[in-house]
Enzyme design. Structure first.
Site, PDB file in Angstrom:
ATOM      1  N   VAL A  71     -40.185 -35.704  -0.510  1.00 19.40           N
ATOM      2  CA  VAL A  71     -38.370 -36.139  -0.158  1.00 19.40           C
ATOM      3  C   VAL A  71     -37.986 -35.442   0.553  1.00 19.40           C
ATOM      4  O   VAL A  71     -36.745 -35.982   1.543  1.00 19.40           O
ATOM      5  CB  VAL A  71     -37.588 -35.464  -1.945  1.00 19.40           C
ATOM      6  CG1 VAL A  71     -35.735 -35.599  -1.112  1.00 19.40           C
ATOM      7  CG2 VAL A  71     -38.286 -37.101  -2.310  1.00 19.40           C
ATOM      8  N   ALA A  84     -37.588 -23.326   2.795  1.00 18.90           N
ATOM      9  CA  ALA A  84     -38.141 -22.638   1.967  1.00 18.90           C
ATOM     10  C   ALA A  84     -39.635 -23.534   1.660  1.00 18.90           C
ATOM     11  O   ALA A  84     -39.434 -24.612   1.107  1.00 18.90           O
ATOM     12  CB  ALA A  84     -37.290 -21.730   0.504  1.00 18.90           C
ATOM     13  N   LYS A 111     -33.451 -39.042 -16.211  1.00 12.68           N
ATOM     14  CA  LYS A 111     -32.221 -40.268 -16.012  1.00 12.68           C
ATOM     15  C   LYS A 111     -31.433 -40.929 -17.150  1.00 12.68           C
ATOM     16  O   LYS A 111     -29.979 -40.929 -16.970  1.00 12.68           O
ATOM     17  CB  LYS A 111     -32.757 -41.902 -15.703  1.00 12.68           C
ATOM     18  CG  LYS A 111     -34.126 -40.930 -14.300  1.00 12.68           C
ATOM     19  CD  LYS A 111     -34.620 -41.934 -13.710  1.00 12.68           C
ATOM     20  CE  LYS A 111     -35.932 -41.239 -12.992  1.00 12.68           C
ATOM     21  NZ  LYS A 111     -36.388 -42.332 -11.989  1.00 12.68           N
TER      22      LYS A 111
END
Length: 452
Positions: free
Chosen positions: A32, A61, A223
């Protein structure tokens, strides 16, 4: 007639030639994160035009510094310390796409404590620690945005919080896990059994080497908690979700459902009733003519029923690097527009302002009232009408009863569709039915969701 008077138009005040860029620190540069970097770089002019200011990645990071540097190049500093990104004075908003619920909680809370807005695609983090994170964000006057955590490319959080804000939401139902939907599509379309369909999903990269998170329904439950909170203004309640995965689903039931005019989908369902709300993730029969039955492969879809809008449906990719990045960057654009906006005037994190959150209880599983599908192995077909009579005696009204067809190597199977009946009543009837001398094996029961 019907013409307004002609008026002279004063020129609009000009906008500042250049607003300071929104400075983004990213924690994690995996699938992602890399997709987010690519889309930001490729579409920077359009994104800035929509946001009203540039959005720039200023720090990353990552565990693997060499790999991270290979993605972002020399212009973006890379560190192996996520807390440095979370607390750095040159970072306005932290994008957390590393995943997990332990260290990620600490990084996000540190960012919030230092006055940073947060964007995340980490549904597990918010399902487990959302109450704490949203409370901290309110205390420090920052935003936490998470569109990519719910349905990847589908802007369902924005739809619930903004597009449907005039509605009293009655229910939300979704195919919200691409891996399980791919597996069920293969079982339906190619006649595969569950292990073979899972192996194909793993070979194609739709399922992880350890797929439990998906196939046991846990990902969908994470979700669903966020969908329900935004639909009903209730707290995030992962512990209250009734969760059932697809690991015990048999190819025979997929075929029998098709014989009856249904397809089986793993659904996350949040439904408001007068006495409370239902929260469940379950494999369920959906009428084959229904739009949700035609959401195949790794695609996702969410349907919402509101009292004013009626039923609306949202469809899109259920996985993918740039697909998730699309939602992450949309959240960044929203954050970029917040300049000068008081926290009390922003769209609330869960769609409702804290003082208006609902205390609706979550109903126990036994309270759900739905039609059911039953597959009953019997020693001999006999008179199938007797099954209807027996179930009626158990307070289970029957809508349809028939024999399964075309199941080689299997004994006779009686298929039953019930009328809507409470889950507790069905559970008691199944216990008695399982002990009936005519029953030759384990009785299978699945719920039917007609989504009307």
């Amino acid at each position: 007639m019907y013409r307004d008077p002609v008026q002279s138009l004063e020129p609009l005040p000009s906008l500042p030639a250049a607003l300071r860029a929104l400075r983004v620190g990213m924690i994690g540069i995996g699938t992602v994160g890399a997709g987010t970097f690519r889309v930001l770089a490729r579409n920077q002019a359009d994104i800035a035009g929509r946001a009203g200011r540039p959005i720039e990645l200023v720090m990353v990071a990552a565990r693997n510094l060499a790999r991270a540097a290979g993605i972002v190049g020399d212009a973006v500093p890379v560190t192996d310390d996520p807390l440095r990104v979370a607390t750095h004075p040159d970072v306005d908003v932290v994008v957390e796409v590393a995943g997990g619920t332990g260290p990620a909680r600490d990084w996000v809370l540190a960012a919030i404590a230092h006055g940073k807005h947060v964007v995340t695609a980490n549904k597990a983090l918010l399902a487990v620690h959302g109450a704490e994170i949203f409370a901290a964000a309110r205390q420090h006057g920052v935003a936490v945005a998470y569109e990519g955590a719910v349905a990847v490319s589908i802007p369902i959080v924005k739809a619930l919080r903004e597009g449907l804000t005039a509605n009293r939401i009655e229910w939300v139902a979704g195919i919200i896990n691409g891996t399980t939907n791919f597996i069920l599509s293969k079982m339906e379309d190619d006649g595969l059994d569950f292990p073979a369909a899972l192996a194909q999903a793993q070979a194609l990269g739709y399922a992880e080497a350890d797929p439990a998170f998906d196939i046991e329904g846990i990902d969908a439950a994470h979700k669903l908690t966020l969908l329900a909170a935004n639909a009903f203004g209730t707290p995030v309640r992962l512990a209250d979700v009734q969760v059932e995965g697809i690991t015990s689903l048999q190819r025979m039931d997929v075929a029998c459902a098709a014989q009856l005019g249904f397809r089986i989908k793993l659904l996350g369902v949040a439904r408001r009733r007068e006495e409370g709300i239902e929260l469940r993730v379950q494999p369920a029969l959906v009428p084959a003519s229904h739009l949700m039955a035609h959401v195949n492969g790794s695609m996702n879809a969410v349907m919402v029923k509101g009292d004013a809008a009626g039923v609306t449906m949202y469809y899109g990719a259920g996985a993918g690097s740039e697909q998730t990045a699309s939602a992450v960057i949309a959240d960044l654009v929203d954050v970029a527009r917040l300049d000068g906006t008081h926290a009390a005037q922003r769209v609330p994190h869960l769609g409702f302002h804290p003082h208006a959150m609902s205390a609706l209880p979550v109903l126990p599983p036994a309270a759900a009232c739905l039609p059911h599908y039953l597959r009953i192995p019997v020693h001999a077909a006999g008179r199938i009408e007797a099954v209807s009579d027996w179930l009626a005696d158990q307070q289970v009204p029957v809508r349809q009863v028939s024999l399964a067809s075309g199941q080689p190597g299997m004994g006779p199977q009686v298929l039953v569709l019930t009328q809507p009946v409470r889950q507790g009543t069905v559970d008691l009837a199944l216990q008695a039915l399982q002990a009936h001398p005519s029953v030759a094996g384990k009785v299978t029961a699945l719920r039917v969701e007609e989504l009307a």
